[in-house]
Design an enzyme around this catalytic site. Structure first.
Site, PDB file in Angstrom:
ATOM      1  N   SER A  45       0.834  -1.200   0.000  1.00  0.00           N
ATOM      2  CA  SER A  45       0.000   0.000   0.000  1.00  0.00           C
ATOM      3  C   SER A  45       0.873   1.255   0.000  1.00  0.00           C
ATOM      4  O   SER A  45       1.659   1.456  -0.919  1.00  0.00           O
ATOM      5  CB  SER A  45      -0.969  -0.050   1.181  1.00  0.00           C
ATOM      6  OG  SER A  45      -1.942   0.962   1.094  1.00  0.00           O
ATOM      7  N   ASP A  79     -13.178  11.465 -10.808  1.00  0.00           N
ATOM      8  CA  ASP A  79     -12.847  12.851 -10.478  1.00  0.00           C
ATOM      9  C   ASP A  79     -11.603  13.317 -11.222  1.00  0.00           C
ATOM     10  O   ASP A  79     -11.527  14.469 -11.658  1.00  0.00           O
ATOM     11  CB  ASP A  79     -12.658  12.994  -8.973  1.00  0.00           C
ATOM     12  CG  ASP A  79     -13.944  12.744  -8.212  1.00  0.00           C
ATOM     13  OD1 ASP A  79     -14.629  13.709  -7.863  1.00  0.00           O
ATOM     14  OD2 ASP A  79     -14.286  11.564  -7.991  1.00  0.00           O
ATOM     15  N   HIS A  91      -3.912  -0.869  -4.580  1.00  0.00           N
ATOM     16  CA  HIS A  91      -5.343  -1.178  -4.418  1.00  0.00           C
ATOM     17  C   HIS A  91      -6.034  -0.992  -5.775  1.00  0.00           C
ATOM     18  O   HIS A  91      -7.131  -0.443  -5.866  1.00  0.00           O
ATOM     19  CB  HIS A  91      -5.982  -0.263  -3.374  1.00  0.00           C
ATOM     20  CG  HIS A  91      -5.367  -0.332  -2.019  1.00  0.00           C
ATOM     21  ND1 HIS A  91      -5.649  -1.345  -1.122  1.00  0.00           N
ATOM     22  CD2 HIS A  91      -4.470   0.482  -1.410  1.00  0.00           C
ATOM     23  CE1 HIS A  91      -4.953  -1.143  -0.001  1.00  0.00           C
ATOM     24  NE2 HIS A  91      -4.224  -0.049  -0.161  1.00  0.00           N
TER      25      HIS A  91
END
EC number: 3.4.15.6
Length: 417
Positions: free
Chosen positions: A169, A188, A222
């Protein structure tokens, strides 16, 4: 087309090292690393010296410090110290001779120049960077001017001498040399653009980058689970970085020197896959909305390899070509959540994780050449066209495809010409 490919290949060779990868290996995990992922943990132990020999330093400075954890000292603790001790015990379970938490975090920043901590680092044959927030890593392991602290300098020296670095991560995101993604959602990013200050779902990045151990392109984590294909391609386009890598959860991209070939080789390990996006031949749309064409995407799974200096993909043995064996005459029904939106969530999180992979896999197992995917957000609607590459051989589960991006008004029914 052939001339264009030759020119772009020459550019790639100019950008990347042409000799062997001299530093130690990198194991870049996309987050969500399960305790029982034997393939990844055992590879880390092996590369750090093997069972009974490996000495792993655990760095969890990306986690909140003990002073900010209301559960500190309990079984529910989730702070830097608790996480570090957990990983150290787990790594010893997998065969490390010794695994120790490196006591540097927001509570103990001064330890980054403590001679005893530096000596502890110098005794290690490998390092594991835990997840959390990569900004905490820059605060604790770099100086105010983003130079290496003595602790980070020691880690870098050990890595240059052959020590393996692993991260998950945020611990993977921090490894990048160039621009470092710091937040945001695909929709976005495509709709509103790119920012340098994190805010909500805005696509943001750190212009100064991470620690600089991975210099082959952008890195994201992810990846498929959170539909981050759009955001990494948008950021790569914005920053003019020709390659981008997205690592799925419970999966790792191993980067190391192949001594026989004399060049770096990347290998996928673990449960899911790794995306590699090539933007060398991208084309921007000329309309009023953001559009990007001719982005090549490759999705590799366990055992597949990629050699960035030559651009060669090596598919793992046992995987069968789908060409001529496709099961379906049409691709799946057009999805309405191609980027696994957080706005389409239930009790267990995102309702459609890995949707981009599912759509693309279904396309390659069909006899059609393209399909569309729509975003969950509809004001405006964003559509994605996923196409099979006309030349390269499709494989399952190592799919390869051409991808087009555009943000369109809700009433549009096609891409800009």
């Amino acid at each position: 087309m052939i001339r264009s490919f030759i020119r772009s290949s020459a550019l790639l060779l100019a950008l990347l090292p042409v000799t062997g990868y001299s530093a130690g290996p990198l194991i870049l995990v996309g987050g969500g690393l399960k305790d029982d992922n034997t393939a990844i943990y055992q590879r880390l132990i092996q590369l750090a010296g093997g069972n009974g020999q490996a000495r792993i330093g655990v760095i969890t400075a990306a986690s909140i410090p003990e002073s900010d954890d209301p559960d500190a000292g309990t079984a529910d603790a989730a702070n830097s110290k608790a996480n570090g001790e957990f990983y150290a015990q787990l790594l010893e379970t997998y065969g490390a001779a010794d695994a120790q938490w490196i006591p540097i975090d927001l509570d103990q920043i001064s330890n980054n120049s403590n001679p005893q901590v530096v000596a502890q680092i110098n005794s290690m044959t490998g390092f594991f960077f835990g997840g959390g927030d990569q900004s905490r890593l820059t605060q604790t392991l770099q100086t105010a001017t983003r130079a290496d602290s003595p602790a980070l300098a020691a880690i870098r020296a050990r890595h240059n001498a052959g020590a393996v670095l692993a991260g998950t991560s945020a611990g993977t995101a921090i490894m990048v040399q160039g621009p470092m993604v710091t937040g945001g959602e695909s929709y976005d990013g495509l709709r509103y653009g790119v920012y340098t200050t994190p805010s909500g779902d805005d696509l943001s990045y750190d212009m100064q980058g991470g620690f600089g151990f991975f210099n082959y392109g952008l890195l994201d984590t992810h990846f498929s689970e959170r539909g981050r294909q759009g955001r990494i391609v948008r950021l790569a386009d914005h920053t003019q970085v020709p390659f981008a890598f997205g690592v799925d959860e419970n999966t790792a991209l191993l980067v190391q020197n192949n001594a026989t070939l004399g060049q770096v080789e990347m290998e996928v390990i673990g449960e899911n896959g790794v995306f590699i996006f090539d933007l060398r031949n991208k084309e921007r749309g000329t309309g009023s909305t953001y559009a990007l064409y001719d982005v090549l995407g490759s999705y590799l799974t366990a055992g597949d390899r990629y050699r960035p200096v030559t651009g060669q993909f090596v598919i793992a043995s046992g995987k069968t070509s789908l060409r001529g064996r496709e099961r379906y005459s049409a691709a799946m029904t057009v999805t309405t959540d191609i980027f696994s939106s957080p706005n389409n969530s239930g009790a267990n999180g995102r309702r459609k994780p890995r949707e981009f992979v599912k759509v693309s896999a279904d396309l390659f197992d069909s006899r059609v050449t393209s399909t569309l995917g729509r975003t969950y957000e509809t004001n405006p609607l964003s559509r994605r066209s996923v196409q099979k590459h006309a030349v390269r051989q499709p494989w399952l589960p190592g799919h390869r495809w051409r991808q087009e991006h555009a943000v369109l008004p809700a009433f549009a029914d096609g891409f800009p010409s």
